[in-house]
Enzyme design. Structure first.
Site, short mmCIF file in Angstrom:
data_model
loop_
_atom_site.label_atom_id
_atom_site.label_comp_id
_atom_site.label_asym_id
_atom_site.label_seq_id
_atom_site.Cartn_x
_atom_site.Cartn_y
_atom_site.Cartn_z
N GLY A 39 -30.05 65.77 -71.53
CA GLY A 39 -30.84 66.94 -71.92
C GLY A 39 -32.04 66.60 -72.78
O GLY A 39 -33.13 66.32 -72.27
N LEU B 237 -32.36 81.79 -73.47
CA LEU B 237 -32.20 81.91 -72.01
C LEU B 237 -33.40 82.56 -71.35
O LEU B 237 -33.25 83.42 -70.47
CB LEU B 237 -30.93 82.69 -71.64
CG LEU B 237 -29.57 82.12 -72.05
CD1 LEU B 237 -28.46 82.95 -71.41
CD2 LEU B 237 -29.42 80.66 -71.64
N CYS C 245 -22.67 82.47 -73.85
CA CYS C 245 -23.45 83.70 -73.96
C CYS C 245 -22.66 84.73 -74.78
O CYS C 245 -21.44 84.79 -74.68
CB CYS C 245 -23.72 84.30 -72.58
SG CYS C 245 -24.67 83.21 -71.54
N ASN D 89 -21.72 72.30 -74.81
CA ASN D 89 -22.90 73.09 -75.05
C ASN D 89 -23.37 72.81 -76.49
O ASN D 89 -22.65 72.19 -77.26
CB ASN D 89 -22.57 74.58 -74.88
CG ASN D 89 -23.75 75.33 -74.32
OD1 ASN D 89 -24.88 75.12 -74.75
ND2 ASN D 89 -23.51 76.21 -73.37
#
Lengths: 288, 322
Positions: free
Chosen positions: B269, B74, B131, B195
């Protein structure tokens, strides 16, 4: 428009072996006309149904106006992607994106420049040498590699430069040792005003140390593994000190690959320095 | 006749269903060098965090069979710089922007959402639940329906009601439907799946893990079947909830699979790393495939694979292994 990258399907014009390396000349009009020394291209490998999803970043060795614009790419076959590239033949097509990255800054006035290349990193120095000569600069080459067959461009360097110093680790060509061993002498002999360097990170670190010792500016083109080459994947970062003195993890593809050597924290490449912007547990924090 | 490609992400209309996937489009400027970003259904930003983050050390990337591992961590400039530089750039150009947010605590997520409440140009909020929860020994929020729901509820409560909240789910769970249901019950207007699942690669020359971080998120065509499965299962259980299908989409054919499984929006992506024009190409291919199958509207294809079909049709479309 200089600098704006394009995606083109280029046709391979010629393939050749240059010592231990492969060179491909590809017709890539949009890329060639936008090219400036230091730019690179990213190439899709493996064909349309490939399982290899990342592109390969390759430095541009030469650009010619023939056939609407050709680029010559130099690489070494180290894995399945570059091995596939090495198998390309004339009339095959290649998907190229380029020119990418920030090019070498050129001196405004004629200056004496030493161009340092290790292994096939030297390939990117030749268009730079052309541009420097056009500006009336004096150029001197220092090229090195592990062995004679891995020294790239020795003949061409001899033709272009005032002096060319060659080094090999095994002593099979030129002086025995690394290119940075001879660099202080080359700088002293040529009264160099600036250094440009391409090659592995370790060489760039050593070249920068010499440049700092002589107090002359050094521009280095770094090699980092990239997935996209256009600045979206964030995988090719290294710690670089900004104008404001703050270290940031910057992208080698979009903010580089050319950096001022003394700004790159070579000792910390592969880590997140504790004082980098946003480093865990330290650095310049901005917790809201 | 062309196909009506409009779709809805909750109540927000998108001109077409193809968006970028979070973390794969930089700040937008990088892709804008290649094409007009208005041609995207929406641009999804990288996950914005409260403080600037330097991310993980390099090597951050490893190519794997039909995919890649990444451990970027991140990296980003933090919410202040995002609101100052990146979001206005997108907003001034009128580019539909889904802002992804990431945090280590529930309070951090709601603080981020609060900062974005009045920011102009936010089409939707995507809550990155992958996260690590620093209040729960680093277990990721997406692993636990309760923790995920807590985050969604906190974001939903501070976000304006005309801005949809999208929960981004991880496939690394025993029961993705349970987590999805918990998020929807907590107020998620839509779900985004999937994800990156966690993977690992070992460098056999160095005899060490290839990535500096050890493990990394697996993306690319290798995970498409995983994404199709998750979209399918969640759409079957929660047919009224809009789903953003993400994971290994390289072609219009892949996108159509996700749509037939129940996605009404498709995120692209890793394909962007291979081809900066991937979103436009996939949208065009998707439209052609829909047209060839006689669809007038994309919406008619959403979840269509769930429709009961006769045995006779199934046998016809299957390749015999005998």
């Amino acid at each position: 428009m200089a600098g704006t990258p394009v995606q083109v399907t280029g046709t391979v014009l010629t393939t050749r072996r240059v010592d231990a390396y492969h060179a491909l000349t590809v017709v890539a009009p949009g890329v060639a006309e936008r090219f400036r020394p230091g730019h690179f291209v990213s190439v899709a490998v493996g064909g349309p149904r490939t399982s290899m999803v990342t592109r390969r970043a390759l430095s541009i060795h030469d650009v010619k106006p023939d056939y609407g614009g050709t680029v010559e790419l130099v690489f070494t076959a180290t894995g399945p992607g570059t091995s596939w590239l090495a198998e390309r033949r004339a009339r095959d097509t290649l998907d190229l994106v380029g020119p990418l990255g920030r090019p070498f800054p050129l001196p405004r006035d004629p200056a004496s420049c030493v161009l340092v290349g290790a292994e096939y990193g030297a390939a990117a120095l030749f268009p730079l040498a052309d541009a420097l000569l056009e500006r009336g600069c004096r150029i001197d080459f220092a090229l090195g590699a592990a062995s004679a067959d891995r020294v790239f461009g020795a003949m061409r360097a001899r033709r272009m430069a005032e002096t060319t110093t060659l080094t090999t680790e095994d002593g099979s060509l030129g002086l025995r040792g690394s290119v940075t061993d001879v660099l202080p002498a080359v700088i002293a002999d040529t009264h160099a005003d600036a250094i440009y360097a391409c090659g592995p990170m370790e060489t760039l670190r050593a070249v920068t140390a010499v440049a700092i010792e002589f107090d002359i500016p050094v521009q280095v083109a770094v090699e980092e593994a990239m997935a996209c080459g256009i600045g979206v994947c964030m995988t090719c970062v290294l710690p670089v000190i900004g104008d404001d003195g703050v270290t940031r993890m910057v992208r080698a593809c979009a903010e580089g690959p050319v950096f001022r050597g003394e700004r790159v924290r070579f000792e910390d490449v592969g880590t997140i320095p504790f004082d980098a912007l946003g480093a865990p547990g330290g650095g310049v924090r901005n917790v809201g | 006749m062309s196909v009506d490609m409009r779709t809805f992400l909750a109540h927000v209309e998108l001109a077409n269903p193809v968006t970028t996937a979070s973390g794969c489009a930089g700040s937008g400027r990088e892709l804008a060098q290649f094409f007009d970003l208005h041609r995207l259904g929406a641009l999804v930003t990288r996950s914005i965090t409260m403080a600037p983050r330097a991310g993980r050390p390099t090597p951050r990337m490893a190519e794997t069979p039909s995919g890649m591992l990444n451990a970027v961590g991140l990296q980003g400039p933090g919410i202040d710089a995002f609101l100052e530089r990146e979001l206005p750039w997108l907003a001034q150009r009128g580019i539909r922007t889904v802002v992804s947010i990431g945090g280590g605590t529930v309070a951090e997520y709601s603080a981020l959402a609060r900062r974005l409440t009045d920011a102009p140009g936010v089409t939707a909020i995507e809550v990155n639940l992958a996260c690590p929860n620093i209040e729960d020994r680093g277990r990721v929020f997406a692993r636990d329906g309760g923790a995920a729901a807590e985050v969604i509820a906190s974001v939903r409560s501070v976000m304006r009601y005309d801005v949809p909240v999208v929960a981004k789910l991880s496939p690394d769970v025993a029961d993705v439907v349970a987590v999805a249901r918990a998020c929807v019950d907590a107020g998620a207007d839509a779900l985004s799946m999937i994800n990156n699942p966690l993977g690992m690669s070992i460098d056999v020359d160095a005899l060490r893990p290839t990535l500096a971080a050890g493990t990394g998120g697996l993306s690319g065509p290798a995970i498409l079947p995983l994404a199709v499965r998750c979209v399918w299962q969640v759409h079957a259980a929660l047919p009224g909830v809009p789903i953003v299908g993400v994971g290994g989409v390289m072609s219009g054919h892949d996108a159509l699979q996700l749509i037939l499984a129940g996605a009404c929006v498709v995120g692209v992506g890793t394909a962007l790393f291979h081809d900066p024009y991937a979103c436009l190409r996939i949208e065009r291919e998707l439209e052609e495939l829909l047209q060839a199958r006689g669809f007038h509207r994309l919406a008619d294809a959403v979840g269509l694979a769930h429709r009961p079909t006769s045995r006779h049709l199934l046998v016809d479309s299957e390749e015999s292994s005998l």
